[in-house]
Design an enzyme around this catalytic site. Structure first.
Site, PDB file in Angstrom:
ATOM      1  CG  HIS A  59      -0.732   7.055  -0.962  1.00 13.87           C
ATOM      2  ND1 HIS A  59      -1.957   7.183  -1.574  1.00 13.87           N
ATOM      3  CD2 HIS A  59      -0.963   6.378   0.194  1.00 13.87           C
ATOM      4  CE1 HIS A  59      -2.891   6.626  -0.816  1.00 13.87           C
ATOM      5  NE2 HIS A  59      -2.312   6.120   0.263  1.00 13.87           N
ATOM      6  CE  LYS A 107      -7.878   2.004  -0.648  1.00 16.38           C
ATOM      7  NZ  LYS A 107      -6.739   2.869  -0.348  1.00 16.38           N
ATOM      8  CG  ASP A 133      -1.614   4.793   4.076  1.00 14.32           C
ATOM      9  OD1 ASP A 133      -1.686   5.218   2.909  1.00 14.32           O
ATOM     10  OD2 ASP A 133      -2.372   5.174   4.982  1.00 14.32           O
ATOM     11  CB  ALA A 175      -5.001  12.614   6.359  1.00 16.50           C
ATOM     12  CG  HIS A 221      -9.937   4.432   3.353  1.00 15.20           C
ATOM     13  ND1 HIS A 221      -8.719   5.067   3.482  1.00 15.20           N
ATOM     14  CD2 HIS A 221     -10.694   4.883   4.385  1.00 15.20           C
ATOM     15  CE1 HIS A 221      -8.754   5.867   4.534  1.00 15.20           C
ATOM     16  NE2 HIS A 221      -9.936   5.777   5.106  1.00 15.20           N
ATOM     17  CG  HIS A 226      -4.963   2.160   5.748  1.00 14.68           C
ATOM     18  ND1 HIS A 226      -6.318   2.093   5.970  1.00 14.68           N
ATOM     19  CD2 HIS A 226      -4.819   2.920   4.643  1.00 14.68           C
ATOM     20  CE1 HIS A 226      -6.942   2.780   5.042  1.00 14.68           C
ATOM     21  NE2 HIS A 226      -6.056   3.285   4.219  1.00 14.68           N
ATOM     22  CG  HIS A 254      -1.871   1.146   1.270  1.00 13.83           C
ATOM     23  ND1 HIS A 254      -3.220   0.969   1.500  1.00 13.83           N
ATOM     24  CD2 HIS A 254      -1.704   2.493   1.128  1.00 13.83           C
ATOM     25  CE1 HIS A 254      -3.831   2.148   1.489  1.00 13.83           C
ATOM     26  NE2 HIS A 254      -2.914   3.093   1.271  1.00 13.83           N
TER      27      HIS A 254
HETATM   28  C1  NCD Z   1      -3.520   8.988   2.154  1.00 13.06           C
HETATM   29  C2  NCD Z   1      -3.062  10.032   1.138  1.00 13.06           C
HETATM   30  O1  NCD Z   1      -2.496  11.051   1.552  1.00 13.06           O
HETATM   31  O2  NCD Z   1      -3.244   9.829  -0.066  1.00 13.06           O
HETATM   32  N1  NCD Z   1      -3.557   9.600   3.454  1.00 13.06           N
HETATM   33  C3  NCD Z   1      -3.558   8.961   4.648  1.00 13.06           C
HETATM   34  O3  NCD Z   1      -3.687   9.616   5.674  1.00 13.06           O
HETATM   35  N2  NCD Z   1      -3.394   7.660   4.734  1.00 13.06           N
HETATM   36  C4  NCD Z   1      -4.841   8.419   1.743  1.00 13.06           C
HETATM   37  C5  NCD Z   1      -5.240   7.155   2.477  1.00 13.06           C
HETATM   38  O4  NCD Z   1      -4.632   6.110   2.299  1.00 13.06           O
HETATM   39  O5  NCD Z   1      -6.192   7.212   3.264  1.00 13.06           O
HETATM   40 ZN    ZN Z   2      -3.251   5.061   1.658  1.00 11.44          ZN
END
Ligand code: NCD
Ligand code: ZN
Length: 345
Positions: free
Chosen positions: A16, A100, A248, A264, A137, A175, A14
């Site tokens: 980003h 997703k 994550d 976040a 999620h 997560h 996972h």
């Molecule tokens: C993630 C993001 O910034 O893309 N943020 C997070 O707090 N985990 C999105 C997600 O996975 O919820």
């Molecule tokens: Zn994420």
């Protein structure tokens, strides 16, 4: 005492990576240690179609530093307009590995997500039939549900009904942050897996809120009280085969986090392996680290195990990590708030 640990090269299930200058800045932090990663599709606009996923994969491959090998495992962002035939074709061709589900409004860049699950049921049915995993999620979004309860309520009111309605659908609870999620996973069969992040194994909500508000610990799902963190640590280090690493790691510029309404996301790609070795060592569970980082996820996704290795060494504690520069400003690397003795060598 063990001082050297050699693991099969790990996968991050996972991740980003964003796009553009941010992608260029953060990808080497992952590809340095990880062979593959499940790539989250919450770009702006989101990665919805197979064609968009193919183009994004090519941009990621173009950012891999010379001399490194890294395989992005692409996903599609489920919307109420998703074309089931496009999903199945993208999966059958080997381009995507999962779809997703973001409940609309649940997290960063989720506005295009799903408001009414019934509207995507036909896509879920096709995914079940063709063996396409659904990454979830798992938080409800209604304002009457307290943010600390959103995961537990989601399991009862959305996830469990969805799974009963879609027999055979393979689901990853992404997560997970609660003892409730650990218990639900323990009772489920082989079609259910879960990822746990590095930071949710180390921090509680106190890290974020005691002695001042610390935006770099703010992520979604939000960190919970210590009983939940302890349940996650017990599960991750137990050797259970249906749970695996999904960092994550979610980069946001410091300017977007250190503000009145901060984004976040915790960026942990750089020091994740050091952090995990510390957590597993603390539980006398180093022999289970490889299953968590390098085997269970691959097995769930039906992928071959990686051939290469990664070696960590235990020594004097390292200084707390700093910042990663990007052309648009720095971003802060996850500070676990405790000494890290293990380093990748
Ligand atoms: C993630 C993001 O910034 O893309 N943020 C997070 O707090 N985990 C999105 C997600 O996975 O919820
Ligand atoms: Zn994420």
């Amino acid at each position: 005492m063990t001082t050297t640990l050699t693991l099969r090269r790990p996968d991050d299930m996972h991740l980003h990576l964003r796009d553009g200058a941010m992608l260029q800045a953060v990808l080497p932090e992952t590809s340095r240690h990880f062979a593959r990663a499940i790539i989250m599709p919450n770009l702006v606009p989101p990665v919805v179609t197979g064609a968009q996923a193919a183009a994004y994969r090519d941009r990621i491959l173009g950012a891999v530093p010379a001399g490194q090998r890294f395989a992005p495992l692409m996903t599609l962002y489920l919307t109420e307009e998703t074309d089931a035939a496009d999903v199945i074709a993208a999966h059958d061709s080997g381009l995507i590995h999962a779809v997703k589900l973001y409940p609309a409004g649940a997290t960063t860049n989720s506005a295009a997500g799903v408001r009414d699950i019934a509207r995507v049921q036909h896509v879920l049915d096709q995914m079940a039939e063709h063996g396409v995993p659904l990454c979830v999620h798992g938080e409800v979004t209604t304002s009457d549900i307290d943010i600390f309860d959103r995961e537990a309520v989601f399991i009862d009111t959305v996830l469990d009904p969805l799974r009963r309605k879609t027999p055979g659908l393979r689901v990853v609870m992404e997560h997970i942050t609660t003892a409730d999620a650990c218990a639900y996973l323990a009772d489920a069969g082989p079609d259910l897996g879960a990822t746990i992040t590095t930071h949710h194994l180390m921090i509680t909500r106190n890290h974020m809120l005691v002695g001042g508000i610390r935006p770099h610990y703010y992520c979604l799902p939000v960190a919970k009280r210590s009983t939940h963190r302890d349940a996650l640590v017990a599960l991750a280090t137990s050797g259970a085969t249906n749970v695996f690493l999904g960092t994550d790691s979610a980069p946001h510029l410091d300017s977007a986090k250190e503000t009145a309404c901060g984004c976040a996301g915790v960026f942990s790609a750089t020091n994740t392996m050091s952090c995990l070795a510390e957590v597993f060592d603390g539980q006398d569970a180093l022999p289970h680290l490889q299953a968590f980082t390098s085997e269970n996820g691959a097995s769930f996704y039906g992928l071959p195990l990686n051939e290469g290795t990664l070696t960590l060494q235990r020594g004097a504690p390292q200084p707390t990590p700093g910042k990663l520069p990007t052309p648009d400003g720095p971003l802060t690397i996850f500070d676990p708030g405790r000494p890290l003795h293990w380093q990748v060598v």
